[in-house]
Design a protein around this motif. Structure first.
Motif, PDB file in Angstrom:
ATOM      1  N   LYS A  58     -14.283   4.184   8.960  1.00 40.72           N
ATOM      2  CA  LYS A  58     -13.528   3.560   7.873  1.00 40.72           C
ATOM      3  C   LYS A  58     -12.186   3.041   8.380  1.00 40.72           C
ATOM      4  N   ALA A  59     -12.089   2.781   9.668  1.00 36.72           N
ATOM      5  CA  ALA A  59     -10.831   2.287  10.240  1.00 36.72           C
ATOM      6  C   ALA A  59     -10.511   0.901   9.672  1.00 36.72           C
ATOM      7  N   THR A  60      -9.239   0.590   9.568  1.00 38.77           N
ATOM      8  CA  THR A  60      -8.817  -0.694   9.009  1.00 38.77           C
ATOM      9  C   THR A  60      -7.958  -1.439  10.020  1.00 38.77           C
ATOM     10  N   TYR A  61      -7.739  -2.731   9.779  1.00 36.72           N
ATOM     11  CA  TYR A  61      -6.850  -3.526  10.620  1.00 36.72           C
ATOM     12  C   TYR A  61      -5.437  -3.451  10.052  1.00 36.72           C
ATOM     13  N   PRO A  62      -4.443  -3.289  10.935  1.00 38.97           N
ATOM     14  CA  PRO A  62      -3.063  -3.108  10.465  1.00 38.97           C
ATOM     15  C   PRO A  62      -2.364  -4.439  10.183  1.00 38.97           C
ATOM     16  N   GLY A  63      -1.261  -4.347   9.456  1.00 40.95           N
ATOM     17  CA  GLY A  63      -0.371  -5.497   9.306  1.00 40.95           C
ATOM     18  C   GLY A  63      -0.782  -6.455   8.196  1.00 40.95           C
ATOM     19  N   ARG A  64       0.173  -7.296   7.797  1.00 41.01           N
ATOM     20  CA  ARG A  64      -0.075  -8.303   6.765  1.00 41.01           C
ATOM     21  C   ARG A  64      -0.809  -9.468   7.401  1.00 41.01           C
ATOM     22  N   LYS A  65      -1.921  -9.830   6.783  1.00 43.54           N
ATOM     23  CA  LYS A  65      -2.821 -10.768   7.457  1.00 43.54           C
ATOM     24  C   LYS A  65      -3.005 -12.085   6.692  1.00 43.54           C
ATOM     25  N   GLN A  66      -3.589 -13.008   7.418  1.00 42.49           N
ATOM     26  CA  GLN A  66      -3.976 -14.291   6.851  1.00 42.49           C
ATOM     27  C   GLN A  66      -5.374 -14.609   7.398  1.00 42.49           C
ATOM     28  N   VAL A  67      -6.141 -15.355   6.622  1.00 43.12           N
ATOM     29  CA  VAL A  67      -7.439 -15.825   7.090  1.00 43.12           C
ATOM     30  C   VAL A  67      -7.305 -17.316   7.370  1.00 43.12           C
ATOM     31  N   PHE A  68      -7.578 -17.712   8.619  1.00 42.45           N
ATOM     32  CA  PHE A  68      -7.511 -19.122   9.023  1.00 42.45           C
ATOM     33  C   PHE A  68      -8.940 -19.637   9.171  1.00 42.45           C
ATOM     34  N   ASN A  94     -13.912  -7.783   5.981  1.00 48.62           N
ATOM     35  CA  ASN A  94     -12.577  -7.579   6.566  1.00 48.62           C
ATOM     36  C   ASN A  94     -11.534  -8.634   6.182  1.00 48.62           C
ATOM     37  N   GLU A  95     -11.938  -9.648   5.447  1.00 49.01           N
ATOM     38  CA  GLU A  95     -10.978 -10.677   5.042  1.00 49.01           C
ATOM     39  C   GLU A  95     -10.313 -10.279   3.729  1.00 49.01           C
ATOM     40  N   PRO A  96      -8.986 -10.231   3.699  1.00 49.69           N
ATOM     41  CA  PRO A  96      -8.324  -9.883   2.441  1.00 49.69           C
ATOM     42  C   PRO A  96      -8.612 -10.924   1.359  1.00 49.69           C
ATOM     43  N   LEU A  97      -9.012 -10.448   0.184  1.00 50.94           N
ATOM     44  CA  LEU A  97      -9.118 -11.325  -0.975  1.00 50.94           C
ATOM     45  C   LEU A  97      -7.753 -11.431  -1.635  1.00 50.94           C
ATOM     46  N   LEU A  98      -6.920 -10.447  -1.352  1.00 50.48           N
ATOM     47  CA  LEU A  98      -5.637 -10.344  -2.062  1.00 50.48           C
ATOM     48  C   LEU A  98      -4.725  -9.422  -1.262  1.00 50.48           C
ATOM     49  N   ARG A  99      -3.437  -9.767  -1.272  1.00 55.49           N
ATOM     50  CA  ARG A  99      -2.445  -8.838  -0.721  1.00 55.49           C
ATOM     51  C   ARG A  99      -1.322  -8.659  -1.724  1.00 55.49           C
ATOM     52  N   VAL A 100      -0.902  -7.429  -1.913  1.00 56.51           N
ATOM     53  CA  VAL A 100       0.236  -7.106  -2.781  1.00 56.51           C
ATOM     54  C   VAL A 100       1.397  -6.701  -1.890  1.00 56.51           C
ATOM     55  N   ASP A 101       2.527  -7.394  -2.013  1.00 58.73           N
ATOM     56  CA  ASP A 101       3.785  -7.007  -1.345  1.00 58.73           C
ATOM     57  C   ASP A 101       4.722  -6.534  -2.453  1.00 58.73           C
ATOM     58  N   ALA A 102       4.983  -5.253  -2.529  1.00 59.19           N
ATOM     59  CA  ALA A 102       5.752  -4.736  -3.665  1.00 59.19           C
ATOM     60  C   ALA A 102       6.375  -3.403  -3.298  1.00 59.19           C
ATOM     61  N   PHE A 146     -10.062  -5.777   0.424  1.00 55.92           N
ATOM     62  CA  PHE A 146     -11.132  -6.420   1.204  1.00 55.92           C
ATOM     63  C   PHE A 146     -12.381  -5.550   1.158  1.00 55.92           C
ATOM     64  N   VAL A 147     -13.495  -6.076   1.654  1.00 63.34           N
ATOM     65  CA  VAL A 147     -14.701  -5.257   1.813  1.00 63.34           C
ATOM     66  C   VAL A 147     -14.903  -4.967   3.295  1.00 63.34           C
ATOM     67  N   ARG A 148     -15.358  -3.766   3.595  1.00 57.27           N
ATOM     68  CA  ARG A 148     -15.638  -3.416   4.991  1.00 57.27           C
ATOM     69  C   ARG A 148     -16.922  -4.080   5.464  1.00 57.27           C
ATOM     70  N   HIS A 149     -17.896  -4.172   4.552  1.00 53.90           N
ATOM     71  CA  HIS A 149     -19.197  -4.774   4.869  1.00 53.90           C
ATOM     72  C   HIS A 149     -19.629  -5.615   3.686  1.00 53.90           C
ATOM     73  N   LEU A 150     -20.346  -6.677   3.962  1.00 52.13           N
ATOM     74  CA  LEU A 150     -20.983  -7.408   2.867  1.00 52.13           C
ATOM     75  C   LEU A 150     -22.126  -6.548   2.327  1.00 52.13           C
ATOM     76  N   PRO A 151     -22.419  -6.657   1.028  1.00 55.11           N
ATOM     77  CA  PRO A 151     -23.582  -5.935   0.496  1.00 55.11           C
ATOM     78  C   PRO A 151     -24.849  -6.365   1.244  1.00 55.11           C
ATOM     79  N   GLU A 152     -25.814  -5.496   1.283  1.00 57.64           N
ATOM     80  CA  GLU A 152     -27.077  -5.766   1.974  1.00 57.64           C
ATOM     81  C   GLU A 152     -27.688  -7.078   1.472  1.00 57.64           C
ATOM     82  N   SER A 153     -28.160  -7.891   2.392  1.00 58.63           N
ATOM     83  CA  SER A 153     -28.803  -9.184   2.090  1.00 58.63           C
ATOM     84  C   SER A 153     -27.845 -10.246   1.555  1.00 58.63           C
TER      85      SER A 153
END
Lengths: 451, 451
Positions: free
Chosen positions: B351-361, B119-127, B45-52
């Motif tokens: 640089k804190a992150t959100y824990p756990g396996r997530k979904q975007v609704f 903060n929205e995952p584009l991808l998650r790897v479970d492996a 994921f990205v922490r912030h969108l690029p400027e503008s």
């Protein structure tokens, strides 16, 4: 080969089509008009230095020459081109030209690692018109990008000093996998010590370098309960490797390591800080662990290194990633300067060029560059001048073996050392003066009148 | 393969070493500690969108999945790694793990062409932990760059409108040859019509596009005495192809063409302007040649297109190069969020992150996105919500055939159309609100307390 490939990799055999369509349509037009084999000269240069850059370090020639030496079109490629229908009205000789065509021209170039300035050719191609035309795209691609990276690396080395350990960490942010290889090469040749990119390092005969990531600390802490156990585990297999100590609380982690060093339970040779106020954290870590190497990373560049130094940071090495391998490009262009012995120039608004085949004559005083003279290649070398462009390829064959990265790196170092202080400034640097020779200026004026 | 190769190309077989050294040292450490096969989840994921930027268009998944499916280490690669000496203390099982290792995990991802936010995952790897770790570098490389280009392309399309012809011209400024292929793919999937890159177009099943260069005008003028003859010659082989008319004097060239059109001596369907005041020149050219297509190029981007529109330019198409394919990157990161079912989070300063396996609704109202809810993957879908992350790879095997570029391009178009106006602004856009679910926030708080 030309079917869809989800990996979007490319093999050296495909490089001949790694070009803009118009290079091929123009080659077809030259062929039809009987001009394809006329002797032409193109020069590659930048019109302006990038903002805040006092110089450029020329880089990427080796890949350019390798491309020229191997240039050819396969029957499969020609078939694919034909199928597009774009060349339905092209003269039939166009296809035989491509099928049998190789690069048979001469190349003059400044050696990789040389400092250059606006309007100075980094490279000149003297070749049959169609050949000199179609190689534009690839030559610009390799020289524009590698020159950018080498210049950034040289500036980082210049500000960080010779003792600092500078590591290239940019692969995850580089613009494609191959972009990361090219960045690593140019960064090492520009003055960095090592790259974290395993493939690049091995291909370049270097030892890859690196530390550890937050995930190791997080995983082992989650499973065993402590950050400390992550450090112990990593050191078990990589004794002395730098430890990443900012996952939770940098100073607490450093304190923990210091306690273990004191009791002889651990041997710590280095740590990496990747977040927070790096200047103040590095000082605190230094006071706890005085004898170790402290590495810093996290969106660093030459300006940030300078800022950290001014803030009294105690940092021995830098991991340089995102801001090294991405950003605004070097905008090199490649322009026709002569055809059939007739000098040519472009007169477009704000994009006018200097005509004729040129040479850069550099003058030094006690090892420091005084000024450059941009003149015609036919002009004599004046006393004390050193010409920068050398013949490096004759009739399609390289005249020298490729240089080692170490040789190029030493040349970069010597080039930067030969620049006046003001040219090396990170803010408002003053480039070396490039004087236009009388003969070149007269030629330019005569063409303006005649247009 | 691992000896120095002046071309610095790379084959898909080499991709396993296209990684940062620390991925491999950590994998060795996990192996020694008996953790290598523990189930782990990482999110990108990205922490912030690029400027503008008000949104990102996710891109690069196809290359990521292709990489995962083919991941393996050859004996030659392992030998080269061993020879570095870096792994002298690594556990012996590390080598057998790599030798037999393939990617056997699951991948959840948002489809290419989907709009995503910070903060929205584009991808998650479970492996297994070691696998999920070593694939970080490559996945970030492909998704960071292609997402940048697709987003820029989508913004350019959005501001230029559906009727404008948008051409990708960036190869000479792209960061490596492969970088140019990836840029072309992402640009086409993001909304551009065609690329000038012949190899990229053919590999992607597209027809390459382009006009002509100044060198043709300069060469033919030098040899035959007139710019006009250059146009005639080019049109002979490429009837109707756009002519480049700014080499000497744009308006004079347009006047000359208009005269010939009037007398029936020439058929002109399009021209390209590459310098000068494009707004006013395009108006003058339009008045002389009312029925043709006018293309503009020269350091253009979405902001410049908007400026030209406001200035009343009469332009039908844009050539987009340097500012499309280079610049500040998308700074995606890839973070451990769970190990052995235990949620993890990074707590580094800023640089804190959100824990756990997530979904975007995602919630829509009449086709327009209202807000997103970032929750745990285990949470139920609420009424009207659409989950963005889908299972795309199961136990190392892709679940679907690769999508066509056209499918992705249509999704991009629909994604942009579903954004509120304010999210599409080029200046100070307002991203979609991403609400953190109660369960995710509770989990985060509980981990903060426990650290």
């Amino acid at each position: 080969m030309l079917t869809e490939d989800q990996g979007l990799t490319l093999s050296p055999d495909e490089y001949s089509l790694l070009t803009d369509l118009y290079q091929l349509t123009m080659a077809a037009c030259y062929t039809g008009e009987g001009l394809a084999e006329h002797p032409a000269s193109f020069e590659l240069f930048v019109r302006h230095l990038p903002e805040s850059f006092g110089y450029l370090i020329a880089m990427g020639l080796a890949q350019g020459l390798h491309y020229l030496e191997n240039l050819h079109f396969s029957s499969e490629q020609l078939e694919a081109l034909e199928k597009t229908g774009i060349f339905n009205h092209a003269p039939p000789q166009f296809w035989s030209l491509l099928a049998s065509g190789r690069f048979t021209g001469d190349v003059w170039a400044v050696p990789e690692g040389t400092a250059v300035f606006a309007n100075e050719p980094l490279l000149r191609v003297d070749a049959p018109l169609w050949q000199a035309q179609i190689v534009e795209t690839y030559l610009l691609n390799t020289i524009n990008y590698q020159t950018l990276i080498a210049t950034r690396a040289a500036r980082m080395r210049d500000i960080a000093g010779e003792k600092a350990m500078l590591l290239e960490f940019g692969t995850r942010r580089a613009f494609s996998p191959q972009g990361s290889l090219w960045a690593a090469r140019a960064a090492l040749a520009g003055g960095l010590d090592a790259t974290s990119n395993v493939l690049a390092a091995l291909k370049l005969g270097h030892k890859p370098s690196g530390t550890m990531a937050h995930s190791l600390v997080m995983a082992i802490k989650a499973l065993s309960g402590s950050e400390d156990e992550a450090f112990t585990a990593f050191s078990r297999y990589f004794p002395g490797a730098p430890l990443l100590i900012d996952t939770y609380d940098t100073v607490a982690a450093a304190q923990g390591l210091a306690d273990k060093v004191r009791t002889g339970e651990a041997e710590v040779r280095g740590v990496r800080l990747d977040s927070g106020d790096l200047a103040s954290l590095s000082q605190k870590v230094r006071s706890l662990l005085p004898d170790i190497s402290i590495f810093a990373s996290g969106d660093l560049d030459e300006w940030e290194i300078a800022r950290l130094q001014e803030a009294g940071a105690s940092i021995d090495g830098y991991g340089l990633g995102t801001r090294l391998v991405t950003g605004k490009p070097v905008n090199g262009v490649y322009k026709l300067v002569e055809i059939d012995g007739i000098p040519t120039m472009k007169q477009s608004s704000q994009k006018a060029t200097y005509p004729g085949r040129k040479q850069v004559f550099r003058s030094y005083d006690q090892g420091v560059i005084q000024f450059d003279r941009l003149g015609l290649a036919s002009e004599s070398i004046e006393e004390g001048e050193i010409p920068l462009l050398n013949l490096v390829m004759k009739q399609g064959k390289p005249l020298f073996n490729p240089e080692s990265l170490e040789t190029i790196r030493q040349r970069t170092h010597a080039s930067v050392a030969s620049l006046p202080d003001a040219t090396r400034y990170l803010h408002q640097p003053i480039p070396i003066q490039v004087n236009i020779s009388d003969k070149l200026e007269s030629l330019r004026q005569s063409l303006l009148v005649n247009s």
